[in-house]
Design a protein around this motif. Structure first.
Motif, PDB file in Angstrom:
ATOM      1  N   THR A 167      -5.672 -76.250 -11.785  1.00  0.00           N
ATOM      2  CA  THR A 167      -4.468 -75.781 -12.481  1.00  0.00           C
ATOM      3  C   THR A 167      -3.200 -76.167 -11.734  1.00  0.00           C
ATOM      4  O   THR A 167      -2.106 -76.159 -12.315  1.00  0.00           O
ATOM      5  CB  THR A 167      -4.500 -74.254 -12.648  1.00  0.00           C
ATOM      6  OG1 THR A 167      -4.600 -73.633 -11.348  1.00  0.00           O
ATOM      7  CG2 THR A 167      -5.688 -73.812 -13.501  1.00  0.00           C
ATOM      8  N   ALA A 168      -3.309 -76.514 -10.458  1.00  0.00           N
ATOM      9  CA  ALA A 168      -2.139 -76.880  -9.663  1.00  0.00           C
ATOM     10  C   ALA A 168      -1.874 -78.389  -9.670  1.00  0.00           C
ATOM     11  O   ALA A 168      -0.818 -78.837  -9.223  1.00  0.00           O
ATOM     12  CB  ALA A 168      -2.328 -76.408  -8.219  1.00  0.00           C
ATOM     13  N   TRP A 169      -2.819 -79.166 -10.187  1.00  0.00           N
ATOM     14  CA  TRP A 169      -2.693 -80.624 -10.200  1.00  0.00           C
ATOM     15  C   TRP A 169      -2.029 -81.088 -11.499  1.00  0.00           C
ATOM     16  O   TRP A 169      -1.914 -80.336 -12.464  1.00  0.00           O
ATOM     17  CB  TRP A 169      -4.063 -81.289 -10.096  1.00  0.00           C
ATOM     18  CG  TRP A 169      -4.831 -81.000  -8.841  1.00  0.00           C
ATOM     19  CD1 TRP A 169      -5.325 -79.796  -8.440  1.00  0.00           C
ATOM     20  CD2 TRP A 169      -5.205 -81.945  -7.839  1.00  0.00           C
ATOM     21  NE1 TRP A 169      -5.995 -79.917  -7.247  1.00  0.00           N
ATOM     22  CE2 TRP A 169      -5.934 -81.230  -6.845  1.00  0.00           C
ATOM     23  CE3 TRP A 169      -5.016 -83.315  -7.679  1.00  0.00           C
ATOM     24  CZ2 TRP A 169      -6.455 -81.840  -5.710  1.00  0.00           C
ATOM     25  CZ3 TRP A 169      -5.550 -83.931  -6.537  1.00  0.00           C
ATOM     26  CH2 TRP A 169      -6.252 -83.199  -5.570  1.00  0.00           C
ATOM     27  N   ALA A 170      -1.635 -82.342 -11.503  1.00  0.00           N
ATOM     28  CA  ALA A 170      -1.135 -82.955 -12.742  1.00  0.00           C
ATOM     29  C   ALA A 170      -2.299 -83.132 -13.722  1.00  0.00           C
ATOM     30  O   ALA A 170      -3.479 -83.061 -13.329  1.00  0.00           O
ATOM     31  CB  ALA A 170      -0.500 -84.310 -12.440  1.00  0.00           C
ATOM     32  N   ASP A 171      -1.992 -83.335 -14.981  1.00  0.00           N
ATOM     33  CA  ASP A 171      -3.008 -83.532 -16.018  1.00  0.00           C
ATOM     34  C   ASP A 171      -3.872 -84.755 -15.678  1.00  0.00           C
ATOM     35  O   ASP A 171      -3.362 -85.865 -15.542  1.00  0.00           O
ATOM     36  CB  ASP A 171      -2.309 -83.739 -17.367  1.00  0.00           C
ATOM     37  CG  ASP A 171      -3.291 -83.905 -18.518  1.00  0.00           C
ATOM     38  OD1 ASP A 171      -4.516 -83.894 -18.279  1.00  0.00           O
ATOM     39  OD2 ASP A 171      -2.821 -84.060 -19.663  1.00  0.00           O
ATOM     40  N   PRO A 172      -5.203 -84.557 -15.525  1.00  0.00           N
ATOM     41  CA  PRO A 172      -6.083 -85.682 -15.179  1.00  0.00           C
ATOM     42  C   PRO A 172      -6.091 -86.805 -16.212  1.00  0.00           C
ATOM     43  O   PRO A 172      -6.478 -87.935 -15.884  1.00  0.00           O
ATOM     44  CB  PRO A 172      -7.470 -85.027 -15.089  1.00  0.00           C
ATOM     45  CG  PRO A 172      -7.197 -83.593 -14.834  1.00  0.00           C
ATOM     46  CD  PRO A 172      -5.934 -83.292 -15.581  1.00  0.00           C
TER      47      PRO A 172
END
Length: 261
Positions: A219-224
Motif C-alpha cells: 500500500t506504500a508503493w506506487a501502482d505495480p
C-alpha cells in the motif's frame, strides 16, 4: 560526702552523654532511612515512566506480542524480533530496509529489544531441505516477521507447498517458544507481473484464514501496473529487487508499524 557528690555528678554526665549519643544515632538512622526511601522512589519513577513509554511505542503490535514484550520488560530481559526471508527481498547492505528497520527499532526501544536478520538465497522448498529452519529456532525469537520466499518460489514451488513451509516454520518456532508470534509480509511488488500477484493474494488470504498478522506494505508503493513503480526497482521493467527508494519506502512502512509515534 564531697567524693560521693563528685562521683554522682560524673555518673550523671556519662548518662547524659550516652542518652544524647543514642538519640543522635536514632535521628541519623531515621533520616538515612527517609533518604533511602526518597532515592528509591526517585529511581523507580523513571523506570515506570520508561516502561509505559515503551508499551505506547508498541501500540500497533499484535496483542500477544505486546503482552510478551511487557513481561520481558518486567523480567529485565531483551525481547527478540527476528526478520527472516529471501536475500533479494530483505537486502544485504546498509541501505536495505531490514538494516534500516533494525537500526530504528533498536534506537527507539534501546536495550529492551534486539533485532536479528536472517536472509537466504533459497526457495521455501530449499529452505526446508537444507534445514535452515534450525537457524531460526536457535534465535529463540519472541516475534518473527517472515517474508516466506514468495518471489523466490515464483515458477518453482506451488502455492500450496509454499504455505506448508510457512506452517512448518510457525509450528517449529511455537514449539521452541509457545508464546511466539509469527507475522507475514510479501516481498516487493514487480512491474506488470502476471502470476506473481496471484501468489501474493493467496499469501494474504492464507494469513487471514490462519489468523496470522499480515503487513501489507504494498500500500506504500506506487501502482505495480504503472511505470511509476520502476523508480522503486533497481533495473526498471525486468527488475525483481527494490532500489534504494524501494527499500526506503518499505522500511518506513515497517518502522511506522513497530514504532507508534
Amino acid at each position: 560526702m564531697k567524693r560521693f557528690l563528685v562521683t554522682l555528678l560524673a555518673i550523671g554526665c556519662i548518662a547524659v552523654l550516652i542518652a544524647g549519643n543514642k538519640h543522635w544515632k536514632e535521628k541519623t538512622f531515621v533520616a538515612a532511612e527517609r533518604n533511602k526511601q526518597e532515592v528509591k522512589v526517585k529511581t523507580e519513577e523513571p523506570e515506570i515512566d520508561s516502561e509505559e513509554a515503551f508499551i505506547k511505542l508498541a501500540a500497533n503490535w499484535p496483542e500477544q506480542a505486546k503482552k510478551n514484550y511487557q513481561l520481558a520488560l518486567k523480567e529485565g530481559r531483551p525481547f527478540t524480533i527476528l526478520i527472516a526471508g529471501s536475500s533479494n527481498a530483505l537486502g544485504l547492505d546498509d541501505t536495505a530496509w531490514s538494516t534500516i528497520v533494525k537500526k530504528e527499532l533498536e534506537q527507539a526501544y534501546g536495550e529492551t529489544i534486539q533485532v536479528i536478520v536472517k536472509s537466504y538465497d533459497l526457495t521455501s522448498r530449499q529452505f526446508i531441505a537444507e534445514d535452515k529452519l534450525a537457524e531460526l529456532i536457535t534465535v529463540q525469537p519472541d516475534v518473527t516477521l517472515l517474508e516466506p520466499f514468495t518471489l523466490m518460489d515464483n515458477g518453482n514451488v506451488m502455492i500450496s507447498e509454499s504455505h506448508q513451509t510457512i506452517e512448518e516454520i510457525r509450528s517449529a518456532l511455537a514449539e521452541a517458544n509457545p508464546e511466539h508470534v509469527l507475522m507475514l509480509q510479501p516481498p516487493n511488488p514487480l512491474y506488470q507481473a502476471n502470476y506473481y500477484p496471484v501468489q501474493v493474494e493467496a499469501l494474504q488470504k492464507y494469513a487471514d484464514e490462519e489468523d496470522i498478522p499480515y503487513l501489507n506494505h504494498w500500500t506504500a508503493w506506487a501502482d505495480p501496473d504503472s511505470k511509476d513503480i520502476q523508480a522503486f526497482l533497481t533495473d526498471g521493467d525486468e527488475s525483481t529487487t527494490p532500489s534504494e527508494k524501494g527499500h526506503q519506502v518499505w522500511a518506513e512502512f515497517i518502522v511506522d508499524y513497530f514504532i507508534e509515534e
